[in-house]
Design an enzyme around this catalytic site. Structure first.
Site, PDB file in Angstrom:
ATOM      1  N   ASN A  36     -37.399  96.647  67.784  1.00 38.91           N
ATOM      2  CA  ASN A  36     -37.098  97.382  66.556  1.00 38.91           C
ATOM      3  C   ASN A  36     -36.546  98.760  66.896  1.00 38.91           C
ATOM      4  O   ASN A  36     -37.278  99.618  67.371  1.00 38.91           O
ATOM      5  CB  ASN A  36     -38.379  97.518  65.722  1.00 38.91           C
ATOM      6  CG  ASN A  36     -38.139  98.203  64.404  1.00 38.91           C
ATOM      7  OD1 ASN A  36     -37.030  98.221  63.891  1.00 38.91           O
ATOM      8  ND2 ASN A  36     -39.190  98.764  63.844  1.00 38.91           N
TER       9      ASN A  36
ATOM     10  N   SER B 165     -30.450  93.993  60.233  1.00 38.84           N
ATOM     11  CA  SER B 165     -30.363  94.583  58.895  1.00 38.84           C
ATOM     12  C   SER B 165     -29.405  93.742  58.066  1.00 38.84           C
ATOM     13  O   SER B 165     -28.479  93.128  58.618  1.00 38.84           O
ATOM     14  CB  SER B 165     -29.828  96.016  58.979  1.00 38.84           C
ATOM     15  OG  SER B 165     -29.526  96.519  57.687  1.00 38.84           O
TER      16      SER B 165
ATOM     17  N   TYR C  52     -23.144 101.700  61.687  1.00 34.47           N
ATOM     18  CA  TYR C  52     -24.468 101.098  61.573  1.00 34.47           C
ATOM     19  C   TYR C  52     -24.343  99.601  61.295  1.00 34.47           C
ATOM     20  O   TYR C  52     -24.988  98.778  61.942  1.00 34.47           O
ATOM     21  CB  TYR C  52     -25.266 101.791  60.463  1.00 34.47           C
ATOM     22  CG  TYR C  52     -26.635 101.200  60.255  1.00 34.47           C
ATOM     23  CD1 TYR C  52     -27.690 101.531  61.092  1.00 34.47           C
ATOM     24  CD2 TYR C  52     -26.886 100.303  59.220  1.00 34.47           C
ATOM     25  CE1 TYR C  52     -28.953 100.992  60.913  1.00 34.47           C
ATOM     26  CE2 TYR C  52     -28.136  99.754  59.030  1.00 34.47           C
ATOM     27  CZ  TYR C  52     -29.173 100.103  59.873  1.00 34.47           C
ATOM     28  OH  TYR C  52     -30.422  99.564  59.695  1.00 34.47           O
TER      29      TYR C  52
ATOM     30  N   ALA D 269     -21.874  97.626  61.971  1.00 39.96           N
ATOM     31  CA  ALA D 269     -21.364  96.956  63.174  1.00 39.96           C
ATOM     32  C   ALA D 269     -22.459  96.795  64.223  1.00 39.96           C
ATOM     33  O   ALA D 269     -22.566  95.754  64.873  1.00 39.96           O
ATOM     34  CB  ALA D 269     -20.183  97.742  63.748  1.00 39.96           C
TER      35      ALA D 269
ATOM     36  N   LYS E 162     -25.695  96.540  63.739  1.00 43.84           N
ATOM     37  CA  LYS E 162     -26.660  95.530  63.311  1.00 43.84           C
ATOM     38  C   LYS E 162     -26.037  94.134  63.305  1.00 43.84           C
ATOM     39  O   LYS E 162     -26.727  93.140  63.552  1.00 43.84           O
ATOM     40  CB  LYS E 162     -27.266  95.895  61.957  1.00 43.84           C
ATOM     41  CG  LYS E 162     -28.147  97.148  62.029  1.00 43.84           C
ATOM     42  CD  LYS E 162     -29.287  96.996  63.022  1.00 43.84           C
ATOM     43  CE  LYS E 162     -30.242  98.162  62.995  1.00 43.84           C
ATOM     44  NZ  LYS E 162     -31.462  97.927  63.774  1.00 43.84           N
TER      45      LYS E 162
END
Length: 174
Positions: free
Chosen positions: A4, A56, A70, A72, A74
């Site tokens: 995570n 995500s 972001y 891209a 995820k």
């Protein structure tokens, strides 16, 4: 392992810098890859294991993402999950991803504050608007994501690998 990691900032695509891209991808994609690789080395030695990557819904094309870098990063986590599952399955290692939607974390709370400021509304009003778009009409609590991780780590998920599960109250349907 539950892998995570996530950093972001709210930005229009034309306002992102190379430094933004590098920082976001260094944590969200590169960090996840090398953590996965290190965990897989240990799991191969012990005869198997479970790797659960936190991606995500941004990586699936969610229009409300904080920014393109972001999304891209995820999306890279989702692709990594699938490839790792294909290559590590022979070692009895299951690799899956969880794609959270709107989840009440400190990162999301800071993003809400920025959104509220940009829209000249209160943070409570920004939260209300965000939740209104979710079919189940509630944001995730971190426990909602944890429950999926517990399931994917359980014996009940022994034959599930290479999947990316949305936990988003129905916000996107892919």
């Amino acid at each position: 392992i539950v892998n995570n990691a996530g950093v972001t900032r709210r930005a229009y695509i034309m306002d992102l810098t190379e430094a933004d891209w590098d920082r976001i991808h260094r944590v969200n994609a590169k960090g996840v890859f090398f953590c996965l690789q290190g965990a897989a080395r240990a799991m191969i030695g012990q005869g198997g294991g479970r790797i659960i990557n936190i991606a995500s819904i941004a990586g699936r094309g969610y229009a409300g993402t904080s920014n393109a870098a972001y999304a891209a990063s995820k999306g890279a986590v989702i692709a990594l999950t699938k490839t790792a599952a294909q290559q590590l399955g022979r070692h009895n290692i299951n690799v899956n991803a969880i794609c959270p939607g709107f989840t009440m974390t400190p990162l999301v709370e800071r993003s809400l504050e920025v959104t509220a400021k940009n829209l000249s509304v209160s943070t409570a009003e920004a939260l209300e608007a965000a939740v209104e778009a979710i079919p189940l009409r509630r944001a995730n609590d971190p426990e909602d994501i944890a429950a999926m991780a517990v399931f994917l780590a359980s014996p009940g998920a022994r034959n599930i690998t290479g999947q990316a599960y949305n936990v988003d109250g129905g916000l996107i349907l892919s």
